[in-house]
Scaffold this motif. Structure first.
Motif, short mmCIF file in Angstrom:
data_model
loop_
_atom_site.label_atom_id
_atom_site.label_comp_id
_atom_site.label_asym_id
_atom_site.label_seq_id
_atom_site.Cartn_x
_atom_site.Cartn_y
_atom_site.Cartn_z
N VAL A 118 15.00 70.70 50.30
CA VAL A 118 15.27 70.71 51.73
C VAL A 118 16.75 70.47 51.96
O VAL A 118 17.38 69.66 51.26
CB VAL A 118 14.40 69.65 52.45
N TYR A 119 17.32 71.16 52.93
CA TYR A 119 18.73 71.00 53.29
C TYR A 119 18.79 70.07 54.48
O TYR A 119 18.37 70.42 55.59
CB TYR A 119 19.36 72.35 53.61
N THR A 120 19.31 68.86 54.25
CA THR A 120 19.23 67.84 55.29
C THR A 120 20.43 66.91 55.21
O THR A 120 21.40 67.21 54.51
CB THR A 120 17.90 67.06 55.14
N GLU A 121 20.38 65.79 55.94
CA GLU A 121 21.52 64.87 55.97
C GLU A 121 21.03 63.43 55.86
O GLU A 121 19.84 63.18 55.67
CB GLU A 121 22.36 65.10 57.23
N ALA A 122 21.95 62.48 55.98
CA ALA A 122 21.67 61.08 55.65
C ALA A 122 20.51 60.49 56.45
O ALA A 122 19.75 59.66 55.94
CB ALA A 122 22.93 60.24 55.85
N GLY A 123 20.35 60.90 57.73
CA GLY A 123 19.29 60.35 58.56
C GLY A 123 17.90 60.61 58.01
O GLY A 123 16.96 59.83 58.24
N TYR A 124 17.74 61.68 57.28
CA TYR A 124 16.45 62.03 56.65
C TYR A 124 16.03 60.93 55.69
O TYR A 124 14.85 60.54 55.65
CB TYR A 124 16.65 63.37 55.95
N PHE A 125 16.95 60.43 54.91
CA PHE A 125 16.63 59.41 53.92
C PHE A 125 16.44 58.04 54.57
O PHE A 125 15.65 57.23 54.09
CB PHE A 125 17.72 59.39 52.84
N LYS A 126 17.12 57.79 55.69
CA LYS A 126 16.86 56.57 56.44
C LYS A 126 15.45 56.61 57.03
O LYS A 126 14.76 55.57 57.07
CB LYS A 126 17.90 56.42 57.56
N ALA A 127 15.02 57.79 57.49
CA ALA A 127 13.65 57.93 58.00
C ALA A 127 12.64 57.69 56.88
O ALA A 127 11.59 57.07 57.10
CB ALA A 127 13.46 59.31 58.62
N ALA A 128 12.95 58.17 55.67
CA ALA A 128 12.07 57.94 54.53
C ALA A 128 11.95 56.45 54.22
O ALA A 128 10.88 55.96 53.86
CB ALA A 128 12.59 58.70 53.31
N ALA A 129 13.06 55.73 54.36
CA ALA A 129 13.03 54.28 54.14
C ALA A 129 12.15 53.59 55.19
O ALA A 129 11.42 52.63 54.87
CB ALA A 129 14.44 53.72 54.17
N ARG A 130 12.19 54.06 56.45
CA ARG A 130 11.33 53.50 57.49
C ARG A 130 9.87 53.80 57.18
O ARG A 130 8.99 52.95 57.42
CB ARG A 130 11.70 54.05 58.87
N MET A 131 9.59 54.97 56.66
CA MET A 131 8.23 55.30 56.24
C MET A 131 7.74 54.34 55.17
O MET A 131 6.60 53.85 55.22
CB MET A 131 8.19 56.74 55.70
N ALA A 132 8.60 54.06 54.20
CA ALA A 132 8.22 53.16 53.11
C ALA A 132 7.93 51.76 53.64
O ALA A 132 6.97 51.10 53.22
CB ALA A 132 9.33 53.12 52.06
N GLU A 133 8.74 51.31 54.60
CA GLU A 133 8.53 49.97 55.16
C GLU A 133 7.22 49.93 55.94
O GLU A 133 6.48 48.93 55.87
CB GLU A 133 9.70 49.59 56.07
N ALA A 134 6.91 51.01 56.67
CA ALA A 134 5.65 51.05 57.41
C ALA A 134 4.46 51.02 56.45
O ALA A 134 3.45 50.35 56.73
CB ALA A 134 5.60 52.31 58.28
N ALA A 135 4.56 51.74 55.34
CA ALA A 135 3.49 51.73 54.35
C ALA A 135 3.36 50.36 53.71
O ALA A 135 2.24 49.88 53.46
CB ALA A 135 3.75 52.80 53.29
#
Length: 453
Positions: A118-135
């Motif tokens: 996927v072609y993306t930027e830094a916010g994508y990985f911050k969102a992934a970190a929020r997903m991990a915290e929610a899990a």
């Protein structure tokens, strides 16, 4: 959190640069911060490292992609290869089992699975970190990433949001629909649905419990040996659609699939790569040339032109979706491959009326790398070294080779080569079955061989 990257697919839509062993994520066409060119998989790994969301990256892939991944990423990540291509659920299951049993991952550790292309930027990985915290906070069994839709495409799963809960990082999912019909997709858009980005967060034990229904309490070696017992099904169908508790974290930044030529062209650093000349009134044309021959584009408009050992492409930019169908009608072996030791390209291939075949390759081996100790049952080979220095072993006898050395290797003869400096040679294969599968590999200790010289 641990990150698992998924690397699959075949090279159809970005033909002729991509092929069955060099999928789109391995094309070194994107600009990196250092000014060099990098591939999509190199870019994603770099972005994960820069985001500092994890110090553990595992890449799940097929055996056919092992060498090119090793060549591009080195030993910086763990690599888990499927014994056979078996869709995303078993691939993820095998990688999670690897983390649990081979890396002694805590069963309550959160795993984040994401695509590597996927072609993306830094916010994508911050969102992934929020997903991990929610899990980790047990807000759901599976936490998804939602992307705001731009069309009613049928290529993605759709997330229908539920009522947000106070104090929670993720929004509950009211309904998840994987790849609906066009009419259903249009209806889901009216309901405020989000696209599923193919990023999943869950605790390792949750997925392992699902796997245990098929192969109970298996070690990594046992699961790999019984891989065929896992259903050939996507993670979305087997896990996401069956989950009792789903939630999602939204992401609204840059997110793009650059799997077609028109999409890729928008992200290329320049309009030409390789030996290309644009002349006359050229407009909206991108040309990439991997050949040593000159490529000239005169007065072209709205075109993509690509040349590689696999073939030549001249296509209108808005016709990219048609390429895959035509390429599938042109079965042919890959003419270029990256391997863990370097790369090769096919220079010529001939089949004579009596069935005898000749295949000519140019191989480039990186300094310090070597081809495995091996023999062939269906072909003879002649190696002509044209540049560099190396060590050659034939039937346990080691000699030095360099520019001008010519070696004849007959069927059944054990052989290997190691580059002391960057090494280039021409290989002419001759036989009745010239395929990469005609290789029997054996152990060889280069350190002991060099010490004995």
């Amino acid at each position: 959190m641990k990150v698992i990257l998924l690397s699959g697919g075949s090279g159809k839509r970005l033909w002729p640069l991509s092929n069955d062993t060099r999928s789109k994520q391995f094309l070194r066409l994107l600009a990196s911060p250092s000014g060099e060119q990098e591939s999509m998989v190199q870019r994603v790994v770099r972005q994960i490292v820069e985001s500092q969301i994890t110090d553990s990256i595992t890449l799940a892939t097929s055996n056919t992609q092992h060498d090119i991944i090793t060549n591009q990423l080195g030993a910086s990540i763990d690599l888990v290869t499927e014994p056979e291509r078996h869709d995303t659920f078993p691939a993820i299951a095998l990688a999670v089992n690897f983390l649990l049993n081979e890396r002694q991952c805590d069963p309550q550790e959160v795993i984040v699975v994401m695509p590597c292309d996927v072609y993306t930027e830094a916010g994508y990985f911050k969102a992934a970190a929020r997903m991990a915290e929610a899990a980790a906070r047990d807000e759901a069994d599976i936490v998804l990433m939602g992307i705001r839709p731009t069309s009613g495409t049928t290529e993605f799963g759709y997330i229908v949001p539920g009522q947000p809960q106070k104090g929670q990082l993720a929004t509950p999912v009211q309904q998840f629909v994987e790849k609906p019909s066009r009419d259903r997709a249009a209806a889901l858009l009216k309901e405020g649905a989000w696209w599923n980005a193919g990023v999943f967060a869950f605790k390792a034990a949750y997925l392992q419990n699902i796997v245990d229904h098929y192969v109970p309490s298996a070690s990594f070696a046992q699961l790999r040996a019984q891989y065929g017992r896992l259903p050939r099904i996507s993670f979305d169908y087997e896990v996401v659609e069956q989950a009792a508790r789903l939630a999602f974290v939204s992401y609204s930044g840059q997110w793009k699939d650059i799997g077609t030529w028109d999409a890729l062209a928008e992200e290329l650093p320049t309009s030409t790569i390789g030996r290309v000349t644009l002349a006359g009134e050229v407009d909206n044309t991108h040309a990439i040339n991997e050949l040593d021959l000159p490529l000239l584009c005169v007065g072209t408009r709205d075109l993509v032109v690509a040349a590689s050992p696999d073939g030549l492409l001249v296509a209108a930019k808005d016709a990219g979706e048609m390429i895959k169908d035509y390429v599938e009608r042109m079965p042919a072996r890959p003419m270029y491959e990256e391997r863990r030791w370097g790369e090769y390209k096919v220079l010529n291939s001939v089949t004579f009326p009596d069935g005898h075949q000749i295949l000519t390759k140019e191989l480039r081996i990186a300094a310090g790398k070597g081809i495995s100790y091996q023999k062939h049952l269906h072909r003879d080979e002649v190696w002509t070294f044209v540049d560099g220095e190396g060590l050659l072993v034939i039937d346990d006898k080691v000699t030095r080779v360099g520019r001008g050395t010519v070696v004849n290797i007959v069927k059944g003869q054990m052989h290997a080569v190691k580059a002391l400096t960057p090494l280039t040679f021409i290989e002419v294969q001759s036989g009745d079955m010239l395929v990469e599968e005609d290789i029997l590999r054996f152990p060889w200790d280069w350190d002991a061989a060099e010490a004995a010289l």
